[in-house]
Write a protein that holds these residues in place. Structure first.
Motif, short mmCIF file in Angstrom:
data_model
loop_
_atom_site.label_atom_id
_atom_site.label_comp_id
_atom_site.label_asym_id
_atom_site.label_seq_id
_atom_site.Cartn_x
_atom_site.Cartn_y
_atom_site.Cartn_z
N ALA A 66 9.97 22.83 -17.27
CA ALA A 66 10.25 21.76 -18.25
C ALA A 66 11.02 22.31 -19.44
N GLN B 151 14.66 21.06 -20.89
CA GLN B 151 14.88 20.56 -22.26
C GLN B 151 15.92 21.40 -22.99
N GLU C 22 5.59 24.62 -17.18
CA GLU C 22 6.11 24.62 -18.56
C GLU C 22 7.47 25.31 -18.63
#
Lengths: 99, 215
Positions: free
Chosen positions: B26, B30, B23
């Motif tokens: 990611a 982003q 996470e």
């Protein structure tokens, strides 16, 4: 029904032992796992786990690779083709006899 | 009663999410996309500082794309594997991942076709009109995948991130122009992922200790 029940007598006793069954079932669903992972999953002591791994290796059900990751020793375990086939056969007999 | 083999497969999949590093990875990705969009939207491209900053940003982005997996692996070798051990999922797990990725890639296409069919075609094939819905499509794709993983792995934090991604994507598509809306979407979802991953990692480090040596 009786015939299916009698199949239980032919169960692979090497896999049937609870500790080795846990090891085989854990390794059956992965490509490979290290000693610590197996110890965490099965909650066996180091000595006990080593002993059962050695028995499975001796029977040709398991491959043990001793290597290093950086400077840390790593013991990788994986089921051989024979080990996978035996576990599948064990599972099939047990399912057919009990369910 | 669930089949123990199926249960064991689920445990392997959950294992890769125990430390929250995926996470965090990611989330950083982003946030970088969001930051790039904000930089290019809000800055004067003729300013003297713009080109060097944009170049540095592009280099950081490339470095992230190239080295992210190596960095995650190196961190795992130091903090994850010594605590809970190493396991490599079999071929089946990898194939399942490819199928899920293919489904996620198909979703925006399906969403686009449905939007075209039911939006009354107000502007025909005007690209800008359709691009305005890009954040909603991103949100729908990422959110659906996240909810799917959340249900499959029984990890509620993925459900929350999925709901947030879908809501944010749709909301910014309505409320903001394309670039700013997309930037807000990526920054929002990236921050949520970073927060969730950070909390998971913190909890993991404080609750899962390396095994003690046996006497």
């Amino acid at each position: 029904m009786r015939k299916r029940l009698l199949q239980l007598a032919d169960l692979d006793r090497l896999i049937h032992e609870p500790a080795r069954l846990m090891i085989a079932a854990t390794l059956y669903v992965v490509k490979e796992a290290d000693f610590l992972y197996l110890q965490r999953q099965t909650e066996l002591t180091k000595g006990n786990l080593s002993c059962h791994l050695a028995k499975l290796e001796e029977a040709g059900y398991l491959e043990i690779e001793k290597t290093y990751r950086g400077k840390i020793p790593l013991t990788l375990c994986r089921l051989t083709k024979k080990g996978r086939t035996s576990f599948q056969a064990y599972e099939a007999v047990l399912k057919s006899a009990l369910f | 009663m669930q089949d123990p083999i199926v249960e064991a497969r689920g445990r392997i999949e959950r294992y890769s999410q125990l430390d929250g590093l995926m996470e965090i990875d990611a989330g950083i990705g982003q946030l970088l996309i969001g930051g790039w969009l904000i930089l290019t939207t809000s800055s004067n491209s003729s300013a003297m500082w713009y080109k060097p900053i944009a170049l540095i940003y592009a280099l950081v982005f490339c470095a992230f794309a190239l080295f992210q997996q190596r960095v995650v692996r190196a961190i795992r070798e130091r903090i994850t594997y010594p605590r809970i051990g190493y396991v490599s999922p079999g071929e089946t797990g990898r194939k399942r991942g490819i199928v899920i990725a293919a489904i996620c890639a198909l979703l925006p296409f399906v969403a686009g076709v449905l939007a075209f069919r039911f939006a009354g075609r107000p502007t025909g094939w005007d690209l800008l009109h359709w691009l305005q819905w890009a954040p909603a499509v991103f949100g729908l794709t990422f959110g659906t995948a996240s909810i799917f993983f959340g249900v499959r792995l029984r990890l509620p934090r993925f459900l929350l991130i999925g709901i947030l991604a879908i809501s944010l994507g749709v909301a910014v598509s309505f409320a903001y122009p394309l670039r700013l809306g997309t930037a807000i979407y990526f920054a929002g979802v990236g921050s949520a992922l970073l927060l969730s991953g950070g909390m998971t990692l913190w909890t993991y480090l404080h609750t899962t200790l390396p095994p003690a040596e046996e006497a």
